[in-house]
Design a protein around this motif. Structure first.
Motif, PDB file in Angstrom:
ATOM      1  N   THR A  77       0.856  -1.185   0.000  1.00  0.00           N
ATOM      2  CA  THR A  77       0.000   0.000   0.000  1.00  0.00           C
ATOM      3  C   THR A  77       0.884   1.224   0.000  1.00  0.00           C
ATOM      4  O   THR A  77       2.040   1.177   0.410  1.00  0.00           O
ATOM      5  CB  THR A  77      -0.914   0.058   1.246  1.00  0.00           C
ATOM      6  OG1 THR A  77      -0.113   0.188   2.411  1.00  0.00           O
ATOM      7  CG2 THR A  77      -1.779  -1.172   1.353  1.00  0.00           C
ATOM      8  N   SER A  78       0.333   2.288  -0.463  1.00  0.00           N
ATOM      9  CA  SER A  78       1.058   3.543  -0.423  1.00  0.00           C
ATOM     10  C   SER A  78       0.048   4.665  -0.304  1.00  0.00           C
ATOM     11  O   SER A  78      -1.092   4.530  -0.698  1.00  0.00           O
ATOM     12  CB  SER A  78       1.929   3.719  -1.665  1.00  0.00           C
ATOM     13  OG  SER A  78       1.137   3.638  -2.820  1.00  0.00           O
ATOM     14  N   ALA A  79       0.473   5.756   0.245  1.00  0.00           N
ATOM     15  CA  ALA A  79      -0.406   6.912   0.388  1.00  0.00           C
ATOM     16  C   ALA A  79       0.300   8.133  -0.164  1.00  0.00           C
ATOM     17  O   ALA A  79       1.506   8.282  -0.025  1.00  0.00           O
ATOM     18  CB  ALA A  79      -0.765   7.135   1.856  1.00  0.00           C
ATOM     19  N   VAL A  80      -0.467   8.976  -0.809  1.00  0.00           N
ATOM     20  CA  VAL A  80       0.048  10.205  -1.371  1.00  0.00           C
ATOM     21  C   VAL A  80      -0.766  11.333  -0.769  1.00  0.00           C
ATOM     22  O   VAL A  80      -1.984  11.252  -0.697  1.00  0.00           O
ATOM     23  CB  VAL A  80      -0.110  10.213  -2.914  1.00  0.00           C
ATOM     24  CG1 VAL A  80       0.367  11.521  -3.483  1.00  0.00           C
ATOM     25  CG2 VAL A  80       0.640   9.058  -3.520  1.00  0.00           C
ATOM     26  N   ILE A 102      -8.367  11.074 -12.342  1.00  0.00           N
ATOM     27  CA  ILE A 102      -7.823   9.720 -12.220  1.00  0.00           C
ATOM     28  C   ILE A 102      -7.272   9.333 -13.586  1.00  0.00           C
ATOM     29  O   ILE A 102      -7.971   9.462 -14.599  1.00  0.00           O
ATOM     30  CB  ILE A 102      -8.905   8.724 -11.772  1.00  0.00           C
ATOM     31  CG1 ILE A 102      -9.507   9.160 -10.430  1.00  0.00           C
ATOM     32  CG2 ILE A 102      -8.338   7.311 -11.686  1.00  0.00           C
ATOM     33  CD1 ILE A 102     -10.729   8.378 -10.012  1.00  0.00           C
ATOM     34  N   TYR A 103      -6.015   8.893 -13.607  1.00  0.00           N
ATOM     35  CA  TYR A 103      -5.424   8.507 -14.887  1.00  0.00           C
ATOM     36  C   TYR A 103      -4.479   7.334 -14.728  1.00  0.00           C
ATOM     37  O   TYR A 103      -4.033   7.010 -13.634  1.00  0.00           O
ATOM     38  CB  TYR A 103      -4.734   9.689 -15.565  1.00  0.00           C
ATOM     39  CG  TYR A 103      -3.541  10.256 -14.830  1.00  0.00           C
ATOM     40  CD1 TYR A 103      -2.258   9.821 -15.117  1.00  0.00           C
ATOM     41  CD2 TYR A 103      -3.696  11.235 -13.859  1.00  0.00           C
ATOM     42  CE1 TYR A 103      -1.160  10.348 -14.457  1.00  0.00           C
ATOM     43  CE2 TYR A 103      -2.613  11.768 -13.198  1.00  0.00           C
ATOM     44  CZ  TYR A 103      -1.350  11.327 -13.496  1.00  0.00           C
ATOM     45  OH  TYR A 103      -0.262  11.843 -12.833  1.00  0.00           O
ATOM     46  N   LEU A 104      -4.215   6.692 -15.849  1.00  0.00           N
ATOM     47  CA  LEU A 104      -3.225   5.615 -15.917  1.00  0.00           C
ATOM     48  C   LEU A 104      -1.993   6.167 -16.591  1.00  0.00           C
ATOM     49  O   LEU A 104      -2.087   6.912 -17.570  1.00  0.00           O
ATOM     50  CB  LEU A 104      -3.743   4.434 -16.739  1.00  0.00           C
ATOM     51  CG  LEU A 104      -4.939   3.670 -16.213  1.00  0.00           C
ATOM     52  CD1 LEU A 104      -5.304   2.542 -17.182  1.00  0.00           C
ATOM     53  CD2 LEU A 104      -4.669   3.108 -14.842  1.00  0.00           C
ATOM     54  N   ASP A 105      -0.833   5.815 -16.071  1.00  0.00           N
ATOM     55  CA  ASP A 105       0.429   6.120 -16.724  1.00  0.00           C
ATOM     56  C   ASP A 105       0.950   4.773 -17.235  1.00  0.00           C
ATOM     57  O   ASP A 105       1.519   3.989 -16.477  1.00  0.00           O
ATOM     58  CB  ASP A 105       1.403   6.766 -15.739  1.00  0.00           C
ATOM     59  CG  ASP A 105       2.647   7.294 -16.419  1.00  0.00           C
ATOM     60  OD1 ASP A 105       2.696   7.274 -17.664  1.00  0.00           O
ATOM     61  OD2 ASP A 105       3.563   7.735 -15.709  1.00  0.00           O
ATOM     62  N   LYS A 109      -2.861   6.780 -11.000  1.00  0.00           N
ATOM     63  CA  LYS A 109      -2.559   8.005 -10.266  1.00  0.00           C
ATOM     64  C   LYS A 109      -3.832   8.816 -10.077  1.00  0.00           C
ATOM     65  O   LYS A 109      -4.735   8.776 -10.906  1.00  0.00           O
ATOM     66  CB  LYS A 109      -1.543   8.845 -11.019  1.00  0.00           C
ATOM     67  CG  LYS A 109      -0.287   8.082 -11.394  1.00  0.00           C
ATOM     68  CD  LYS A 109       0.923   8.789 -10.972  1.00  0.00           C
ATOM     69  CE  LYS A 109       2.133   7.989 -11.433  1.00  0.00           C
ATOM     70  NZ  LYS A 109       3.118   7.869 -10.480  1.00  0.00           N
ATOM     71  N   VAL A 110      -3.868   9.578  -8.988  1.00  0.00           N
ATOM     72  CA  VAL A 110      -4.975  10.479  -8.698  1.00  0.00           C
ATOM     73  C   VAL A 110      -4.383  11.841  -8.355  1.00  0.00           C
ATOM     74  O   VAL A 110      -3.508  11.939  -7.501  1.00  0.00           O
ATOM     75  CB  VAL A 110      -5.833   9.957  -7.522  1.00  0.00           C
ATOM     76  CG1 VAL A 110      -6.977  10.922  -7.234  1.00  0.00           C
ATOM     77  CG2 VAL A 110      -6.361   8.562  -7.807  1.00  0.00           C
ATOM     78  N   ASP A 111      -4.849  12.881  -9.044  1.00  0.00           N
ATOM     79  CA  ASP A 111      -4.436  14.255  -8.770  1.00  0.00           C
ATOM     80  C   ASP A 111      -5.660  15.046  -8.348  1.00  0.00           C
ATOM     81  O   ASP A 111      -6.791  14.693  -8.701  1.00  0.00           O
ATOM     82  CB  ASP A 111      -3.822  14.916 -10.009  1.00  0.00           C
ATOM     83  CG  ASP A 111      -2.445  14.378 -10.340  1.00  0.00           C
ATOM     84  OD1 ASP A 111      -1.769  13.875  -9.422  1.00  0.00           O
ATOM     85  OD2 ASP A 111      -2.047  14.460 -11.509  1.00  0.00           O
ATOM     86  N   ALA A 112      -5.445  16.124  -7.621  1.00  0.00           N
ATOM     87  CA  ALA A 112      -6.562  16.950  -7.158  1.00  0.00           C
ATOM     88  C   ALA A 112      -6.243  18.427  -7.311  1.00  0.00           C
ATOM     89  O   ALA A 112      -5.096  18.845  -7.193  1.00  0.00           O
ATOM     90  CB  ALA A 112      -6.864  16.637  -5.702  1.00  0.00           C
TER      91      ALA A 112
END
Length: 185
Positions: free
Chosen positions: A42-45, A98-101, A177-180
């Motif tokens: 798991t990871s948190a950003v 929300i996007y895929l890299d 990835k999720v950006d805000a």
């Protein structure tokens, strides 16, 4: 008298050196403890007051997909699933993207598909996965202040009525990835 002043200077240099050594050791220990206290997988950003927790990890590895026709939230066989949670702990509303890299995509452009479901098991969006690079799945989705929402990404190989043995051996790798951004009204 000069000899006494010289001894005081040496004493202060020693105290200063010991203090510096203690600060370096403390900082090193704090960094080591932080890095090794994170759960594996798991990871948190954190972006301002928005946090993203990738419950299934943020790395996507799709392989051994089987052609499938009808996909819904409950589908688990022959698909790739990834769960992630987005939390807005602040007092301002946000717009999330929300996007895929995608690093590697060996699939034909028109047969690899995706759907995203919210925590109420309702479909939010769907589409095709084509090529490599950045692929926007959702753009400017509103997330109210002091709320959390869990999303599920499902990727599958669309059944086309023909033999797809070659496509079943292909793979897709990348990250989600999720950006805000702050919602401006």
């Amino acid at each position: 008298m000069n000899r006494t002043v010289h001894k005081k200077d040496i004493f202060y240099y020693i105290i200063l050196s010991l203090t510096l050594i203690i600060v370096i050791i403390g900082t090193t220990f704090a960094i080591y403890t932080f890095l090794h206290s994170q759960k594996e997988g798991t990871s948190a950003v954190y972006t301002g007051t928005l946090s993203i927790e990738y419950l299934s990890g943020d790395i996507i590895k799709c392989h051994d997909l089987r052609p499938t026709k009808n996909i819904d939230y409950t589908t688990t066989k022959d698909v790739y699933k990834n769960n992630f949670k987005v939390t807005n702990t602040g007092t301002l509303d946000s717009l999330i993207t929300i996007y895929l890299d995608i690093n590697k995509n060996e699939f034909s452009d028109k047969y690899l598909k995706y759907k995203i479901y919210n925590e109420a098991n309702e479909e939010v969006t769907e589409g095709n996965i084509t090529g490599t690079g950045k692929l926007n799945l959702i753009d400017n989705l509103s997330l109210e202040h002091e709320t959390a929402t869990t999303y599920t990404l499902i990727i599958w190989l669309q059944e086309n009525g023909k033999i797809q043995n070659e496509d079943m051996l292909k793979s897709l790798t990348g990250t989600i990835k999720v950006d805000a951004n702050q919602k401006i009204e």
